[in-house]
Write a protein that holds these residues in place. Structure first.
Motif, PDB file in Angstrom:
ATOM      1  N   ILE A   1       4.743 -10.756  -3.802  1.00 33.77           N
ATOM      2  CA  ILE A   1       4.828  -9.426  -3.207  1.00 33.77           C
ATOM      3  C   ILE A   1       4.984  -9.568  -1.693  1.00 33.77           C
ATOM      4  CG2 ILE A   1       3.638  -7.239  -2.832  1.00 33.77           C
ATOM      5  CD1 ILE A   1       2.219  -7.601  -5.463  1.00 33.77           C
ATOM      6  N   PRO A   2       6.086  -9.080  -1.120  1.00 37.38           N
ATOM      7  CA  PRO A   2       6.237  -9.129   0.340  1.00 37.38           C
ATOM      8  C   PRO A   2       5.112  -8.340   1.022  1.00 37.38           C
ATOM      9  CG  PRO A   2       8.345  -8.673  -0.705  1.00 37.38           C
ATOM     10  CD  PRO A   2       7.297  -8.548  -1.782  1.00 37.38           C
ATOM     11  N   ALA A   3       4.640  -8.863   2.155  1.00 34.32           N
ATOM     12  CA  ALA A   3       3.554  -8.215   2.887  1.00 34.32           C
ATOM     13  C   ALA A   3       3.795  -8.379   4.379  1.00 34.32           C
ATOM     14  CB  ALA A   3       2.205  -8.809   2.496  1.00 34.32           C
ATOM     15  N   VAL A   4       3.364  -7.398   5.137  1.00 31.37           N
ATOM     16  CA  VAL A   4       3.354  -7.499   6.598  1.00 31.37           C
ATOM     17  C   VAL A   4       2.026  -8.068   7.048  1.00 31.37           C
ATOM     18  CG1 VAL A   4       3.505  -6.201   8.751  1.00 31.37           C
ATOM     19  CG2 VAL A   4       4.972  -5.579   6.812  1.00 31.37           C
ATOM     20  N   ASP A   5       0.949  -7.601   6.453  1.00 35.75           N
ATOM     21  CA  ASP A   5      -0.412  -8.049   6.731  1.00 35.75           C
ATOM     22  C   ASP A   5      -1.029  -8.417   5.382  1.00 35.75           C
ATOM     23  OD1 ASP A   5      -3.209  -8.171   7.105  1.00 35.75           O
ATOM     24  OD2 ASP A   5      -3.135  -6.780   8.786  1.00 35.75           O
ATOM     25  N   VAL A   6      -1.162  -9.705   5.118  1.00 29.28           N
ATOM     26  CA  VAL A   6      -1.631 -10.163   3.811  1.00 29.28           C
ATOM     27  C   VAL A   6      -3.017  -9.605   3.495  1.00 29.28           C
ATOM     28  CG1 VAL A   6      -2.347 -12.184   2.483  1.00 29.28           C
ATOM     29  CG2 VAL A   6      -0.211 -12.231   3.779  1.00 29.28           C
ATOM     30  N   ALA A   7      -3.917  -9.643   4.460  1.00 29.91           N
ATOM     31  CA  ALA A   7      -5.279  -9.168   4.209  1.00 29.91           C
ATOM     32  C   ALA A   7      -5.286  -7.684   3.848  1.00 29.91           C
ATOM     33  CB  ALA A   7      -6.159  -9.422   5.431  1.00 29.91           C
ATOM     34  N   ARG A   8      -4.459  -6.898   4.528  1.00 31.61           N
ATOM     35  CA  ARG A   8      -4.413  -5.462   4.242  1.00 31.61           C
ATOM     36  C   ARG A   8      -3.853  -5.205   2.843  1.00 31.61           C
ATOM     37  NH1 ARG A   8      -0.705  -0.880   7.211  1.00 31.61           N
ATOM     38  NH2 ARG A   8      -1.643   0.930   6.193  1.00 31.61           N
TER      39      ARG A   8
END
Length: 476
Positions: free
Chosen positions: A18-25
């Protein structure tokens, strides 16, 4: 905690990125909205499992999000309205609400990374989950049945979690080579007991339990056959209790000692600390290298993204690089560079075939030594992949100090594994129990690096999903 393995078959959808900008978020979003389980791998990346453990995946940075519905992915839910409320509460956006006139109940939402996914309300699932929840509350743990947790349902099927019999029966059947004996025509329990030098009744009980779990078939009383699940036992050397998998299985029994002291209790079971035990048993050490992935140092990375790029990199030292697969793949990708892989003599002795297969034998050397000893000096880049997560703070500082001493003043030390972003959820790994390893937060690691004479100059999650930290020697 041990759970039953999901059913594996050729053609099963097994992994999602899954593409993410902020992995933790993004991790928090799917955990809060859908109850997915988050875990941190040894390389520092964040992975997830769905609520039934059937589909796993990871979050990747640097890829464009799937903002427009194309190849649709839908998440099953019991109550679409409740789930969409949870999606919004967790920071998601509803892009297509439920259409009351549609024949089926579904909707689309956008996650914090900008990806558009769907939810599908499975008819009857709410009633099934409610009945399972009532049964779990009124039945003893061993009598509870498998179930799926709905979003917001914080109950757990402890009976399924506490099933210790199944994994140990699998280990025993694999160690005794039961699938091979059956394939050779020894299908009766008397023949199997004689061939494996086991008690007939005890072995029958083990195989009977596995049959009840879908592993092996009992075609008539006391006569067994192999199904696909049983054949998988023969394909996995990790299940053999006499090998590295057995070492790790037995080590889970030391968890209480580890939790109380923060130190591994491996030597209480096997008589030596983990690394000394591997040195004393070359075959198990070779199995450990194989367990790390192809060529003993994990699945080869075709690239590692450096903040200043690779153009100026002419020499690389892969510290604790196993049998050299990662370094060889990097050198093949960056032909201007040469490199050396550093690991124990018994490990690098197995590197020749790997290096030749990548076609870099003229630019790559090996050196058998401990990384606690002085390292080859003057390289542009020192790599530590999957190394620091095997060590506690004091030896971590010692390893980093050797890198700082060897690096050029403007050289780089890159760490993959053993460090995570401060907000990354914590998880438990077998490396903690066998060797006392740990994954430090970036804040914790920055202090360890400072003690070793290194400054952190960059830290980010790369497109591979791994969290990579770059350091440079502390200036005068």
């Amino acid at each position: 905690m041990v759970e039953e393995q999901p059913e594996w078959r050729t053609g099963k959808i097994c992994y999602v990125e899954i593409p993410a900008v902020d992995v933790a978020r993004s991790a928090r979003f799917y955990q809060q909205a859908f109850g997915w389980k988050m875990r941190q791998r040894g390389d520092g990346s964040t992975s997830f499992d769905d609520t039934v453990g059937a589909v796993s995946g990871t979050f990747v940075v640097g890829r464009p999000p799937a903002t427009e519905p194309g190849f649709g992915i839908y998440i099953m839910v019991a109550d679409a309205a409740a789930t969409l409320a949870a999606v919004q509460a967790a920071g998601g956006e509803i892009v297509r609400p439920v259409d009351p006139a549609a024949g089926e109940v579904f909707a689309w939402f956008k996650d914090p990374g900008g990806n558009t996914l769907g939810v599908y309300q499975q008819p009857g699932l709410a009633q099934t989950e409610a009945a399972a929840a009532r049964q779990a509350q009124t039945s003893p743990p061993e009598a509870s049945s498998p179930r799926t947790s709905a979003p917001g349902d914080d109950t757990a099927d402890l009976g399924r979690m506490l099933d210790l019999a199944t994994p140990w029966c699998l280990h025993v059947a694999a160690t005794l080579r039961i699938p091979e004996h059956i394939s050779a025509g020894r299908t009766g329990i008397a023949e199997l007991a004689a061939a494996t030098d086991c008690d007939r009744d005890a072995l029958h009980a083990v195989l009977g339990h596995l049959v009840s779990k879908g592993v092996f078939t009992e075609e008539s009383p006391g006569r067994f056959g192999c199904n696909r699940a049983a054949e998988q036992l023969a394909e996995s050397s990790f299940l053999d209790l006499h090998g590295i998998g057995g070492r790790m299985a037995h080590t889970w029994g030391t968890l209480l000692d580890y939790v109380r002291t923060g130190q591994p209790a491996y030597q209480q079971v096997f008589g030596r600390p983990f690394w000394e035990d591997l040195a004393a048993h070359p075959q198990i050490a070779a199995e450990f290298d194989a367990l790390m992935g192809p060529a003993g140092h994990g699945i080869p990375d075709f690239d590692i993204e450096l903040s200043d790029g690779w153009e100026h990199i002419r020499s690389v030292v892969d510290v604790g690089g196993g049998t050299g697969a990662m370094l060889a793949s990097l050198l093949r990708r960056h032909p201007q560079a040469t490199g050396a892989v550093i690991d124990l003599p018994g490990t690098v002795a197995r590197a020749g075939e790997i290096i030749d297969s990548f076609g870099v034998s003229g630019r790559m050397t090996v050196k058998g030594q401990s990384f606690f000893d002085p390292l080859p000096a003057g390289a542009d880049l020192y790599l530590l992949k999957g190394v620091l997560n095997d060590w506690a703070d004091e030896p971590t500082v010692a390893i980093l100090r050797r890198c700082a001493e060897a690096a050029r003043p403007d050289g780089t030390v890159a760490i993959l594994g053993g460090v995570s972003a401060d907000e990354t959820p914590r998880s438990l790994g077998i490396d903690m129990l066998v060797a006392g390893g740990k994954t430090s937060t970036l804040t914790q690691f920055t202090e360890l690096a400072r003690q070793a004479g290194l400054d952190v100059v960059a830290a980010r999650t790369q497109s591979s999903g791994r969290f990579v930290v770059e350091c440079r020697p502390t200036g005068p």
